[in-house]
Design an enzyme around this catalytic site. Structure first.
Site, PDB file in Angstrom:
ATOM      1  N   ASP A  82       0.850  -1.192   0.000  1.00 19.21           N
ATOM      2  CA  ASP A  82       0.000   0.000   0.000  1.00 19.21           C
ATOM      3  C   ASP A  82       0.895   1.255   0.000  1.00 19.21           C
ATOM      4  O   ASP A  82       1.805   1.359   0.824  1.00 19.21           O
ATOM      5  CB  ASP A  82      -0.862  -0.051   1.277  1.00 19.21           C
ATOM      6  CG  ASP A  82      -1.960   0.988   1.308  1.00 19.21           C
ATOM      7  OD1 ASP A  82      -2.436   1.377   0.223  1.00 19.21           O
ATOM      8  OD2 ASP A  82      -2.354   1.389   2.421  1.00 19.21           O
ATOM      9  N   HIS A  83       0.627   2.172  -0.895  1.00 22.32           N
ATOM     10  CA  HIS A  83       1.351   3.458  -0.943  1.00 22.32           C
ATOM     11  C   HIS A  83       2.869   3.321  -1.016  1.00 22.32           C
ATOM     12  O   HIS A  83       3.596   3.949  -0.238  1.00 22.32           O
ATOM     13  CB  HIS A  83       0.992   4.341   0.260  1.00 22.32           C
ATOM     14  CG  HIS A  83      -0.418   4.832   0.227  1.00 22.32           C
ATOM     15  ND1 HIS A  83      -0.840   5.836  -0.608  1.00 22.32           N
ATOM     16  CD2 HIS A  83      -1.511   4.426   0.920  1.00 22.32           C
ATOM     17  CE1 HIS A  83      -2.135   6.036  -0.435  1.00 22.32           C
ATOM     18  NE2 HIS A  83      -2.570   5.182   0.477  1.00 22.32           N
ATOM     19  N   HIS A 180      -7.714  10.013   3.781  1.00 21.82           N
ATOM     20  CA  HIS A 180      -7.301   9.034   4.791  1.00 21.82           C
ATOM     21  C   HIS A 180      -7.678   9.491   6.204  1.00 21.82           C
ATOM     22  O   HIS A 180      -7.819  10.679   6.461  1.00 21.82           O
ATOM     23  CB  HIS A 180      -5.782   8.821   4.727  1.00 21.82           C
ATOM     24  CG  HIS A 180      -5.345   8.133   3.467  1.00 21.82           C
ATOM     25  ND1 HIS A 180      -4.625   8.748   2.486  1.00 21.82           N
ATOM     26  CD2 HIS A 180      -5.556   6.862   3.037  1.00 21.82           C
ATOM     27  CE1 HIS A 180      -4.395   7.897   1.499  1.00 21.82           C
ATOM     28  NE2 HIS A 180      -4.949   6.745   1.801  1.00 21.82           N
ATOM     29  N   GLY A 181      -7.834   8.519   7.091  1.00 24.27           N
ATOM     30  CA  GLY A 181      -7.993   8.834   8.509  1.00 24.27           C
ATOM     31  C   GLY A 181      -9.440   8.942   8.961  1.00 24.27           C
ATOM     32  O   GLY A 181     -10.371   8.572   8.238  1.00 24.27           O
ATOM     33  N   GLY A 212      -8.855   5.769   1.288  1.00 28.28           N
ATOM     34  CA  GLY A 212      -9.499   6.608   2.304  1.00 28.28           C
ATOM     35  C   GLY A 212     -10.980   6.323   2.406  1.00 28.28           C
ATOM     36  O   GLY A 212     -11.799   7.235   2.530  1.00 28.28           O
ATOM     37  N   ASN A 254     -10.334   0.578  -0.075  1.00 29.23           N
ATOM     38  CA  ASN A 254      -9.300   0.480   0.966  1.00 29.23           C
ATOM     39  C   ASN A 254      -9.827   0.842   2.351  1.00 29.23           C
ATOM     40  O   ASN A 254     -10.440   1.897   2.527  1.00 29.23           O
ATOM     41  CB  ASN A 254      -8.161   1.448   0.649  1.00 29.23           C
ATOM     42  CG  ASN A 254      -7.247   0.938  -0.432  1.00 29.23           C
ATOM     43  OD1 ASN A 254      -7.564  -0.020  -1.133  1.00 29.23           O
ATOM     44  ND2 ASN A 254      -6.098   1.569  -0.574  1.00 29.23           N
ATOM     45  N   ASP A 256      -8.558   0.919   6.446  1.00 27.84           N
ATOM     46  CA  ASP A 256      -7.625   0.760   7.552  1.00 27.84           C
ATOM     47  C   ASP A 256      -8.225   1.330   8.842  1.00 27.84           C
ATOM     48  O   ASP A 256      -8.318   0.651   9.867  1.00 27.84           O
ATOM     49  CB  ASP A 256      -6.285   1.459   7.224  1.00 27.84           C
ATOM     50  CG  ASP A 256      -5.227   1.177   8.276  1.00 27.84           C
ATOM     51  OD1 ASP A 256      -5.499   0.393   9.204  1.00 27.84           O
ATOM     52  OD2 ASP A 256      -4.122   1.727   8.184  1.00 27.84           O
ATOM     53  N   ARG A 260      -8.576  -0.115  12.797  1.00 34.05           N
ATOM     54  CA  ARG A 260      -7.890   0.493  13.947  1.00 34.05           C
ATOM     55  C   ARG A 260      -8.894   0.797  15.056  1.00 34.05           C
ATOM     56  O   ARG A 260      -8.625   0.580  16.238  1.00 34.05           O
ATOM     57  CB  ARG A 260      -7.208   1.796  13.532  1.00 34.05           C
ATOM     58  CG  ARG A 260      -6.078   1.605  12.541  1.00 34.05           C
ATOM     59  CD  ARG A 260      -5.485   2.944  12.137  1.00 34.05           C
ATOM     60  NE  ARG A 260      -4.392   2.736  11.193  1.00 34.05           N
ATOM     61  CZ  ARG A 260      -3.437   3.599  10.948  1.00 34.05           C
ATOM     62  NH1 ARG A 260      -3.429   4.770  11.549  1.00 34.05           N
ATOM     63  NH2 ARG A 260      -2.485   3.326  10.081  1.00 34.05           N
ATOM     64  N   ARG A 281      -3.750 -12.436  25.457  1.00 33.96           N
ATOM     65  CA  ARG A 281      -4.741 -13.165  24.639  1.00 33.96           C
ATOM     66  C   ARG A 281      -6.154 -12.774  25.018  1.00 33.96           C
ATOM     67  O   ARG A 281      -7.060 -12.775  24.184  1.00 33.96           O
ATOM     68  CB  ARG A 281      -4.555 -14.673  24.808  1.00 33.96           C
ATOM     69  CG  ARG A 281      -3.257 -15.171  24.208  1.00 33.96           C
ATOM     70  CD  ARG A 281      -2.947 -16.564  24.651  1.00 33.96           C
ATOM     71  NE  ARG A 281      -2.789 -16.637  26.094  1.00 33.96           N
ATOM     72  CZ  ARG A 281      -2.339 -17.719  26.745  1.00 33.96           C
ATOM     73  NH1 ARG A 281      -2.027 -18.803  26.080  1.00 33.96           N
ATOM     74  NH2 ARG A 281      -2.214 -17.700  28.056  1.00 33.96           N
TER      75      ARG A 281
HETATM   76  P1  13P Z   1      -8.851   4.822   5.610  1.00 37.25           P
HETATM   77  O1  13P Z   1      -7.945   5.724   6.410  1.00 37.25           O
HETATM   78  O2  13P Z   1     -10.109   5.519   5.231  1.00 37.25           O
HETATM   79  O3  13P Z   1      -9.118   3.537   6.305  1.00 37.25           O
HETATM   80  O4  13P Z   1      -8.094   4.490   4.224  1.00 37.25           O
HETATM   81  C1  13P Z   1      -7.123   3.497   4.172  1.00 37.25           C
HETATM   82  C2  13P Z   1      -6.342   3.543   2.915  1.00 37.25           C
HETATM   83  O5  13P Z   1      -6.661   4.197   1.946  1.00 37.25           O
HETATM   84  C3  13P Z   1      -5.130   2.714   2.871  1.00 37.25           C
HETATM   85  O6  13P Z   1      -4.426   2.903   1.690  1.00 37.25           O
HETATM   86  O1  G3H Z   2      -3.195   4.844   3.723  1.00 42.72           O
HETATM   87  C1  G3H Z   2      -2.612   4.636   4.774  1.00 42.72           C
HETATM   88  C2  G3H Z   2      -2.933   3.462   5.609  1.00 42.72           C
HETATM   89  O2  G3H Z   2      -3.937   3.786   6.533  1.00 42.72           O
HETATM   90  C3  G3H Z   2      -1.697   2.944   6.257  1.00 42.72           C
HETATM   91  O3  G3H Z   2      -1.303   3.740   7.324  1.00 42.72           O
HETATM   92  O4  G3H Z   2       1.110   4.185   6.838  1.00 42.72           O
HETATM   93  O5  G3H Z   2       0.186   4.394   9.177  1.00 42.72           O
HETATM   94  O6  G3H Z   2       0.451   2.139   8.131  1.00 42.72           O
HETATM   95  P1  G3H Z   2       0.214   3.606   7.901  1.00 42.72           P
HETATM   96 ZN    ZN Z   3      -4.528   4.896   0.958  1.00 43.01          ZN
END
Ligand code: 13P
Ligand code: G3H
Ligand code: ZN
Length: 312
Positions: A82-83, A180-181, A212, A254, A256, A260, A281
């Site tokens: 990713d990225h 993102h975020g 995002g 996508n 993330d 979290r 655990r």
């Molecule tokens: P979110 O921050 O919306 O979960 O997006 C994640 C993302 O684009 C990872 O590449």
């Molecule tokens: O797009 C970003 C993802 O949420 C990954 O985040 O670079 O903190 O692992 P990270």
């Molecule tokens: Zn992303």
């Protein structure tokens, strides 16, 4: 079945108008939660690792844990970078058994983005790996921009066509209003589906990717905050909008932030409810289950990829 590329799953997603979830992974519990959910739904899934995840866990650990997940779950799984910020990190992942990489040249100008992307595509394709590239800029609400500047950040459909033709990339991440975020919108959540439609017109056979795209699930934010977190005013892309996107030709979504929130919320809850426990655990298990439930909901109720595991 070993790890697969995204080629077949994207082909099917475009033919049948559903999206495949791409979930960020950082450790064993996250990998297990996601893959168990996908297996329950008989869905293909993409596990993606950022540079930060690779620095944290190691590319080899991540790949081997994903391979272990494959032994338990008979579904198509792609392992994606990713990225990727430069050629070197893409090469490292390609050489380490990833089946897909993203080269994110969106911070460069058009020509530089093309040159960098093409270099990665040439290397990746020589090794049977596929490449996601990005055109346009994802703005967050912290980027206070006026309307003209905002329009300039969205992906230009004509440029998108030229970009894909000249780079040979396999899929394209676009900017249509996501970011993102946990803070994606100040007011109403809205994506530019008019731009998506024009991009699909120009590129009917290119899988489109939405970054995002977490919903910032209100119930998860509430659990985090109830048990001591301080995440006020968080807002993401509602399920209905993502569901629409998956029907309008977005192939990869996508996620993330929602994972979290799930993990953090349920660890916080366990800490608060069992103050005498110090067995990891006992708090990681509810966190893993929360991830599994979150992913299952997305696959089944939002992305529409349930039952799409057979990719021939
Ligand atoms: P979110 O921050 O919306 O979960 O997006 C994640 C993302 O684009 C990872 O590449
Ligand atoms: O797009 C970003 C993802 O949420 C990954 O985040 O670079 O903190 O692992 P990270
Ligand atoms: Zn992303």
């Amino acid at each position: 079945m070993g790890l697969v590329t995204t080629k077949e799953m994207f082909k099917k997603s475009m033919e049948q108008k559903f999206a495949i979830g791409a979930f960020n992974v950082n450790n064993m519990e996250i990998i297990q939660g996601i893959t168990r959910a996908a297996a329950k739904q008989n869905s293909p899934v993409i596990l993606q690792a950022s540079s930060g995840a690779i620095k944290y866990a190691g590319a080899g650990y991540l790949r081997r844990m994903v391979e272990a997940a494959l032994e338990e779950n008979d579904i198509p799984i792609a392992l994606h970078l990713d990225h990727g910020a430069d050629f070197e990190i893409c090469k490292q992942c390609i050489d380490n058994g990833f089946t897909s990489v993203m080269i994110d040249g969106s911070k460069y100008d058009f020509e530089e983005n093309i040159a960098l992307t093409k270099r990665v595509v040439d290397y990746a394709h020589s090794k049977g790996v596929v490449v996601e590239a990005e055109l346009g800029k994802l703005a967050g609400i912290e980027d206070d921009v006026n309307v003209a500047a905002e329009d300039a950040m969205y992906t230009d459909p004509k440029q998108a066509k030229e970009f894909v033709q000249r780079t040979g990339c396999d899929s394209l991440a676009i900017a249509i209003g996501t970011s993102h975020g946990a803070y994606k919108f100040k007011g109403e959540a809205k994506l530019r589906f008019d731009i998506l439609a024009k991009i699909k017109e120009e590129l009917p056979n290119t899988p489109i990717v939405l970054h995002g795209a977490s919903t910032v699930i209100p119930e998860l934010v509430e659990i985090c905050n109830k048990y001591g977190a301080d995440i006020p005013g968080a807002k993401g892309v509602p399920d209905e909008i993502l569901n629409q996107a998956s029907k309008l030709g977005v192939s990869k979504i996508n996620v993330d932030t929602d994972l979290r929130l799930a993990m953090t919320g349920y660890i916080r809850k366990s800490f608060a409810e069992n103050p005498s426990n110090f067995d990891p655990r006992k708090y990681l298990e509810p966190a893993r289950t929360a991830i599994e439930d979150t992913v299952e909901h997305k696959i089944r109720d939002v992305f529409g990829s349930s039952g799409k595991a057979s990719i021939c």
